[in-house]
Design an enzyme around this catalytic site. Structure first.
Site, mmCIF file in Angstrom:
data_model
loop_
_atom_site.group_PDB
_atom_site.id
_atom_site.type_symbol
_atom_site.label_atom_id
_atom_site.label_comp_id
_atom_site.label_asym_id
_atom_site.label_seq_id
_atom_site.Cartn_x
_atom_site.Cartn_y
_atom_site.Cartn_z
ATOM 1 N N HIS A 1 0.398 4.222 -2.678
ATOM 2 C CA HIS A 1 -0.091 5.722 -2.103
ATOM 3 C C HIS A 1 0.952 6.621 -2.378
ATOM 4 O O HIS A 1 0.645 7.976 -2.470
ATOM 5 C CB HIS A 1 -0.204 5.571 -0.481
ATOM 6 C CG HIS A 1 -1.589 5.105 -0.072
ATOM 7 N ND1 HIS A 1 -2.388 5.789 0.811
ATOM 8 C CD2 HIS A 1 -2.470 4.182 -0.628
ATOM 9 C CE1 HIS A 1 -3.491 5.052 0.747
ATOM 10 N NE2 HIS A 1 -3.574 4.161 -0.122
ATOM 11 N N ARG A 51 0.926 -1.118 -0.153
ATOM 12 C CA ARG A 51 0.136 0.149 -0.041
ATOM 13 C C ARG A 51 0.773 1.198 -0.006
ATOM 14 O O ARG A 51 0.384 2.322 -0.683
ATOM 15 C CB ARG A 51 -0.835 0.086 1.018
ATOM 16 C CG ARG A 51 -1.669 1.284 1.261
ATOM 17 C CD ARG A 51 -2.672 1.065 2.537
ATOM 18 N NE ARG A 51 -3.981 0.279 2.132
ATOM 19 C CZ ARG A 51 -4.935 -0.080 2.960
ATOM 20 N NH1 ARG A 51 -4.977 0.471 4.268
ATOM 21 N NH2 ARG A 51 -5.801 -1.177 2.616
ATOM 22 N N HIS A 72 -6.278 -6.103 -2.769
ATOM 23 C CA HIS A 72 -7.008 -6.134 -1.633
ATOM 24 C C HIS A 72 -7.097 -7.735 -1.232
ATOM 25 O O HIS A 72 -8.096 -7.709 -0.351
ATOM 26 C CB HIS A 72 -8.276 -5.157 -1.909
ATOM 27 C CG HIS A 72 -8.127 -3.800 -1.822
ATOM 28 N ND1 HIS A 72 -8.949 -3.102 -1.698
ATOM 29 C CD2 HIS A 72 -7.057 -3.157 -1.521
ATOM 30 C CE1 HIS A 72 -8.672 -1.472 -1.722
ATOM 31 N NE2 HIS A 72 -7.385 -1.869 -1.451
ATOM 32 N N ASN A 87 -4.304 8.438 4.220
ATOM 33 C CA ASN A 87 -2.937 8.078 4.970
ATOM 34 C C ASN A 87 -2.924 7.852 6.385
ATOM 35 O O ASN A 87 -2.412 6.917 6.948
ATOM 36 C CB ASN A 87 -1.741 8.759 4.625
ATOM 37 C CG ASN A 87 -1.541 8.679 3.062
ATOM 38 O OD1 ASN A 87 -1.892 7.603 2.433
ATOM 39 N ND2 ASN A 87 -0.615 9.653 2.632
#
Length: 333
Positions: free
Chosen positions: A71, A67, A198, A99
Site C-alpha cells: 500500500h 500489505r 493473499h 487503508n
C-alpha cells in the site's frame, strides 16, 4: 510454425525469471542490499528479530506488514508516506478508503524504528524498514527469501487522494486492476505473482459481500464462486451487518505462504472478486494461475522477483526526502 497461446504464455512466464537489468540487477544504481553494511551493520538483524517476535505473537501480522509495503509503494512510490500521521498540512493516508480498515502493524514499525535509532541514529529510513519487514514476514510465513535492495529515503508528505485512487480494490474490474499495475511499471506476471500474497491474511465481509448477494438481495451468489463455499460465507456475512467479520483470504492454509491460493482460484473458492477474476477474466492470467498452482517453486521465484520490482517504484534516493527519526512524523515537526 506459430506458437500456440499456451506455449506463448509459458515463454512469458519463463521470461519473468530473467534479471531485472544487466547493469543493475536490483533495478537501479542507488538501491542495493549492502547499503547499510557499514553505516548500520545490524540493521537487518534488528528488523528480523522484531518482526519475528510480532509474528510469533500474532500470525496475522505477517500479512499485515506485507500489505503495508504494498500500500505504500502504490502511492507516491516506496517512500513510507503511508506511515505519516495527520499533522499540519499533512492528511494521513491511513484514513483513505483502502487503508482505514485494512492496514495495521504501525506499532511494529515504530518498535523497529526505535531500536534502529538507538543502534545507529538517523541512518535507516522508514521506507527501507517497510521493505525489510515485508520480506521477513514472507519468510516467517514459509515463503521465499530475497535480497532487499536498500537506500530509500522517506517522503516529506502524503497523498490521501493517491491512496484512494491508486491502490487496487477488491471490487475493481480486471482491466482497472491491470491498469493500476501498469501505471506503476508492473506487468501481467507481477499482477498474478503479487496477488499470491493473499495466500496469507484476512479480509472483512464488506470486501466481498457483493459476491454473495445480487442486487435484489435474494441470495444468488457470483457464478464464479463455488455455491457451497458461498453458503458457508453467508453464515457470517449476512446481507446487512457483520461488516467487520474477518475471513481468511486462503481458507486452506491461512497463515502459511504457499500456492494453495492459486488452487483455490481454480476451484472457485477465491474470496475476493479481484482474486477470482485472475482465473476467469483473462487467458494469460488464467494460465499463470495454473502454472503457480502446479509449481510452488515457480510461484516463489516470480513472487520474489516481483517484490524487488515493486520495491523499486519511484524511490527517493540521494538528497531527496529525509531519514525520519520517527516514522509517524517529519523531522521538523
Amino acid at each position: 510454425m506459430a506458437l500456440s497461446i499456451s506455449s506463448f504464455l509459458v515463454v512469458l512466464a519463463a521470461l519473468a525469471l530473467s534479471p531485472l537489468c544487466f547493469a543493475f540487477p536490483y533495478g537501479g544504481p542507488f538501491l542495493y542490499p549492502q547499503f547499510y553494511d557499514h553505516s548500520c551493520p545490524k540493521a537487518q538483524e534488528i528488523v528480523k528479530s522484531i518482526v519475528a517476535k510480532a509474528v510469533a505473537k500474532e500470525a496475522r501480522m505477517a500479512a499485515s506488514l506485507l500489505r503495508l509495503h504494498f500500500h505504500d509503494c502504490f502511492v507516491k512510490g516506496c517512500d513510507a508516506s503511508i506511515l505519516l500521521d495527520s499533522s499540519g498540512t499533512i492528511v494521513s493516508e491511513k484514513g483513505s478508503i483502502p487503508n482505514r480498515n485494512s492496514v495495521r502493524g504501525f506499532e511494529v514499525i515504530d518498535e523497529i524504528k526505535s531500536a534502529l535509532e538507538k543502534e545507529c541514529p538517523h541512518t535507516v529510513s522508514c521506507a527501507d524498514v517497510l521493505a525489510l519487514a515485508a520480506r521477513d514476514s514472507t519468510v516467517l510465513a514459509g515463503g521465499p527469501y530475497w535480497d532487499v535492495p536498500l537506500g530509500r529515503r522517506d517522503s516529506l508528505g502524503a497523498s490521501i487522494q493517491g491512496s484512494n485512487n491508486n491502490i487496487p480494490a477488491p471490487n475493481n474490474t480486471f482491466q482497472t486492476i491491470l491498469t493500476k499495475f501498469k501505471l506503476k511499471g508492473l506487468d501481467l506476471v507481477d499482477l498474478v505473482a503479487l496477488s499470491g500474497s493473499h495466500t496469507i491474511g484476512l479480509s472483512r465481509c464488506t470486501s466481498f459481500r457483493q459476491r454473495l448477494y445480487n442486487q435484489t438481495g435474494k441470495g444468488f451468489p457470483d457464478f464464479t464462486l463455488d455455491p457451497a463455499y458461498a453458503a458457508h460465507l453467508r453464515t457470517r456475512c449476512p446481507r446487512s451487518g457483520g461488516d467487520q467479520n474477518l475471513f481468511p483470504l486462503d481458507f486452506v492454509s491461512p497463515t502459511k505462504f504457499d500456492n494453495s491460493y492459486f488452487r483455490n482460484l481454480m476451484a472457485k473458492t477465491g474470496l475476493l472478486s479481484s482474486d477470482e477474476i485472475l482465473f476467469t477474466n483473462n487467458p494469460a492470467t488464467m494460465h499463470l494461475v495454473e502454472l503457480y498452482a502446479a509449481h510452488n517453486e515457480l510461484f516463489f521465484q516470480h513472487f520474489a522477483r516481483s517484490m524487488v520490482k515493486m520495491g523499486n517504484i519511484t524511490p527517493l534516493t540521494g538528497n531527496k526526502g529525509e531519514i525520519r527519526m520517527n516514522c509517524r512524523k517529519l523531522n521538523h515537526q
